[in-house]
Design a protein around this motif. Sequence first.
Motif, PDB file in Angstrom:
ATOM      1  N   GLU A 161       2.541   1.669  -3.509  1.00  0.00           N
ATOM      2  CA  GLU A 161       1.597   2.120  -4.544  1.00  0.00           C
ATOM      3  C   GLU A 161       1.175   3.571  -4.315  1.00  0.00           C
ATOM      4  O   GLU A 161       1.035   4.345  -5.271  1.00  0.00           O
ATOM      5  CB  GLU A 161       0.381   1.203  -4.568  1.00  0.00           C
ATOM      6  CG  GLU A 161       0.694  -0.199  -5.103  1.00  0.00           C
ATOM      7  CD  GLU A 161      -0.525  -1.100  -5.093  1.00  0.00           C
ATOM      8  OE1 GLU A 161      -1.506  -0.774  -4.367  1.00  0.00           O
ATOM      9  OE2 GLU A 161      -0.517  -2.137  -5.793  1.00  0.00           O
ATOM     10  N   ALA A 162       0.979   3.960  -3.060  1.00  0.00           N
ATOM     11  CA  ALA A 162       0.624   5.352  -2.773  1.00  0.00           C
ATOM     12  C   ALA A 162       1.771   6.291  -3.130  1.00  0.00           C
ATOM     13  O   ALA A 162       1.548   7.397  -3.649  1.00  0.00           O
ATOM     14  CB  ALA A 162       0.253   5.494  -1.297  1.00  0.00           C
ATOM     15  N   THR A 163       3.003   5.859  -2.858  1.00  0.00           N
ATOM     16  CA  THR A 163       4.162   6.677  -3.223  1.00  0.00           C
ATOM     17  C   THR A 163       4.276   6.815  -4.736  1.00  0.00           C
ATOM     18  O   THR A 163       4.598   7.888  -5.256  1.00  0.00           O
ATOM     19  CB  THR A 163       5.445   6.056  -2.656  1.00  0.00           C
ATOM     20  OG1 THR A 163       5.315   5.909  -1.235  1.00  0.00           O
ATOM     21  CG2 THR A 163       6.646   6.927  -2.957  1.00  0.00           C
ATOM     22  N   ARG A 164       3.998   5.750  -5.461  1.00  0.00           N
ATOM     23  CA  ARG A 164       4.024   5.823  -6.924  1.00  0.00           C
ATOM     24  C   ARG A 164       2.985   6.812  -7.438  1.00  0.00           C
ATOM     25  O   ARG A 164       3.254   7.596  -8.344  1.00  0.00           O
ATOM     26  CB  ARG A 164       3.785   4.435  -7.516  1.00  0.00           C
ATOM     27  CG  ARG A 164       3.786   4.402  -9.037  1.00  0.00           C
ATOM     28  CD  ARG A 164       3.581   3.003  -9.568  1.00  0.00           C
ATOM     29  NE  ARG A 164       2.295   2.459  -9.168  1.00  0.00           N
ATOM     30  CZ  ARG A 164       1.865   1.227  -9.486  1.00  0.00           C
ATOM     31  NH1 ARG A 164       2.650   0.426 -10.200  1.00  0.00           N
ATOM     32  NH2 ARG A 164       0.688   0.792  -9.088  1.00  0.00           N
ATOM     33  N   GLU A 165       1.797   6.790  -6.865  1.00  0.00           N
ATOM     34  CA  GLU A 165       0.755   7.736  -7.268  1.00  0.00           C
ATOM     35  C   GLU A 165       1.170   9.173  -6.954  1.00  0.00           C
ATOM     36  O   GLU A 165       0.923  10.095  -7.742  1.00  0.00           O
ATOM     37  CB  GLU A 165      -0.556   7.401  -6.547  1.00  0.00           C
ATOM     38  CG  GLU A 165      -1.717   8.317  -6.877  1.00  0.00           C
ATOM     39  CD  GLU A 165      -2.168   8.237  -8.319  1.00  0.00           C
ATOM     40  OE1 GLU A 165      -2.844   9.174  -8.785  1.00  0.00           O
ATOM     41  OE2 GLU A 165      -1.833   7.232  -8.996  1.00  0.00           O
ATOM     42  N   GLN A 166       1.815   9.359  -5.804  1.00  0.00           N
ATOM     43  CA  GLN A 166       2.293  10.695  -5.445  1.00  0.00           C
ATOM     44  C   GLN A 166       3.311  11.201  -6.462  1.00  0.00           C
ATOM     45  O   GLN A 166       3.244  12.354  -6.912  1.00  0.00           O
ATOM     46  CB  GLN A 166       2.932  10.659  -4.059  1.00  0.00           C
ATOM     47  CG  GLN A 166       3.588  11.971  -3.642  1.00  0.00           C
ATOM     48  CD  GLN A 166       4.416  11.835  -2.386  1.00  0.00           C
ATOM     49  OE1 GLN A 166       4.327  10.839  -1.681  1.00  0.00           O
ATOM     50  NE2 GLN A 166       5.244  12.817  -2.117  1.00  0.00           N
ATOM     51  N   ALA A 169       0.827  -1.212   0.000  1.00  0.00           N
ATOM     52  CA  ALA A 169       0.000   0.000   0.000  1.00  0.00           C
ATOM     53  C   ALA A 169       0.861   1.261   0.000  1.00  0.00           C
ATOM     54  O   ALA A 169       0.581   2.229  -0.717  1.00  0.00           O
ATOM     55  CB  ALA A 169      -0.934  -0.009   1.213  1.00  0.00           C
ATOM     56  N   ILE A 170       1.934   1.263   0.804  1.00  0.00           N
ATOM     57  CA  ILE A 170       2.827   2.423   0.856  1.00  0.00           C
ATOM     58  C   ILE A 170       3.511   2.632  -0.491  1.00  0.00           C
ATOM     59  O   ILE A 170       3.615   3.755  -0.993  1.00  0.00           O
ATOM     60  CB  ILE A 170       3.864   2.244   1.971  1.00  0.00           C
ATOM     61  CG1 ILE A 170       3.180   2.274   3.343  1.00  0.00           C
ATOM     62  CG2 ILE A 170       4.946   3.320   1.901  1.00  0.00           C
ATOM     63  CD1 ILE A 170       4.091   1.930   4.496  1.00  0.00           C
ATOM     64  N   ARG A 174       1.620  12.238  -9.677  1.00  0.00           N
ATOM     65  CA  ARG A 174       0.983  13.560  -9.576  1.00  0.00           C
ATOM     66  C   ARG A 174       2.023  14.672  -9.567  1.00  0.00           C
ATOM     67  O   ARG A 174       1.792  15.757 -10.122  1.00  0.00           O
ATOM     68  CB  ARG A 174       0.116  13.623  -8.315  1.00  0.00           C
ATOM     69  CG  ARG A 174      -1.063  12.650  -8.332  1.00  0.00           C
ATOM     70  CD  ARG A 174      -1.981  12.929  -9.487  1.00  0.00           C
ATOM     71  NE  ARG A 174      -3.006  11.896  -9.639  1.00  0.00           N
ATOM     72  CZ  ARG A 174      -3.863  11.859 -10.653  1.00  0.00           C
ATOM     73  NH1 ARG A 174      -3.796  12.776 -11.607  1.00  0.00           N
ATOM     74  NH2 ARG A 174      -4.747  10.888 -10.744  1.00  0.00           N
TER      75      ARG A 174
END
Length: 461
Positions: free
Chosen positions: A357-362, A354-355, A365
Motif C-alpha cells: 500500500e505504501a508503494t502504491r501511494e508512492q 503495508a509495504i 505521488r
Amino acid sequence: MIGLPRGESRVGSGAVPLILTLTACLVCGCADYRSRPLDQDELVGQLAVPAPGSLAEAASRLRHPRLRPVSLDFSKPLTDEALGILAVLVSPELKAFRAKEAVAEAQVFNAGLLPDPKLFGRFDWVFSGPAGLVSPYTATLQWDLAKLATRSTDLHIAEEHARQVRLDVAWQEWLVANQARLLARRCAYLARQEAVAAEAAQISAQLLELSRHNLALGDATLAELGIREAAFLDAKDRSLALARQIAKARQDLNRLLGFPPAQRLVIADVEAKPPAGLDPERLFVSARRQRLDLQALEAGYASQEASVYRAILGQYPAFTLGINDYHYYSDYNTGGPTVSLDLPLFNRNRGAIAIAEATREQLYREYLGRLNQTRADIGTLVTDLDRIAQEREPLARELPELIRAERLLREAAAVGDATLVNYETVRANYLDKRLKLLALEQAAAEQAVALQLAVGSASIL
C-alpha cells in the motif's frame, strides 16, 4: 500458502524404479547452460558503425507508437527527422535499455507457469531388532496450491509491469530521437551563423589591409588602424567561437549515435517554421493522452494495484494438501490424504500489505509529480516561444534595410565616397542584428523540438 501436505508413503518394490524414471524424465527436460563470455572480437564488431544498407532497411520497417518510418539515403544530407530515426536504431544506450523488455517478458512467462509438485522419498535399513522386521520406505508427494490460487493475479502483475517496460523503452526512444533532431537543428543554425561570422571576418580583414595601405599613404591614422585591428580580431574570435560550438554539437550527436568521434555526418539544412497560437492547457490535455512515460506510469500503478490485492490474499490461511502411503517395519501399509493449515495469529501478512500500500501511494505521488512537471514544462516552452517571436519580429523587419544600407556603404567606401568609420558602424550593426536573428531562429527551432518532446507528439498544433 495453499499446497499439498507432507506425508510418508510406502515406497515399495516398484516405487524406486518409478522415482528413478520420473527423475530421468525431468532431467531430460531441463535447459542446458550456455556460457557467453565477453568476446573481444564480438565487442569490436558491436562498436563498429552498421552498414548503411541495413540501417536503411531497418529505418523503413520501424514500428513505434510516435515515430514514423523514414527513407535513409546516406548519399544525401540527412534531415533532422532521419537523424532522429538513425539515433533510435544505433544508440548504444537504447540497445541496453531494450534488453529490459526481454527480462519483463520472461517475468510474464514465469508468472504463468504452474507450480511443480514435489516428491520426497526416504529409505531405512534395519540393522537390529526383533525377527521379522522389514526395511521401511516412505514417500511424500506435495503440490503447492497457493501458486494456483494467486496465479491470475501474479500474471496480471507481470503483464502490467511488462507493459510499463515496453512504454518506458518507447519513451526513451522518443527522447533520443528528439535529442538527435535538436542537435541536428543546432548544427544547421550554427553553421549559418558561422558562415555569417566568417564573411564578417573576411570583410574586416579587407578593411584592415585597406587601412594599412591608407596609413602608408598618410590617409589614415594609427587610431583608425587600431580600430580596424580590433574589429578584425573580434570578428575572427566570433567565427572561431561558433566553429567550436559546431564541433561540440557534432561530437554530442556522434556520442548519442554511438559513432566514432571522427565520423562526420552530412546534415541537411533546416527551415523550421516556429509554431504560433499555442494553447498550453490544450497541449497539456494532449500530453496526458499521448506521453508514453505517463502511460508507463499508469501501467506501473496498475501493476502495483494488483500487488496490493496479491498481498491482501496473503493474509488468509494457507493450506497444503498431500497424499500419503506408509510402509512400516512390520510390512503393512496405510495411506490417505492430509491437510495442513497455517494459523494467522501473529503475522497475517500485515507487513507485506503495508509495504504494497505504501508503494502504491508512492507511485500515485510520482504520477502526480510527473503531471505537474509536464504542465510546467509545456507552459515554460510556450512562453519562451512567444518571447522569441516577439524579439524576432522587429529584427526580421529591420534586417532588409540594414542589408541594403551595408551594401551601399560598402560600395561607397570602396570608391572613397564614404568613410570607413561610417561603414564600420553600419556593418557592425548589420552583423549583430543578423547574428541575433539567426540565434533567435535557432532557439525557436530547438524549443519547437523540446515542445514536441514535452507534449509527446510530433504534431503540436
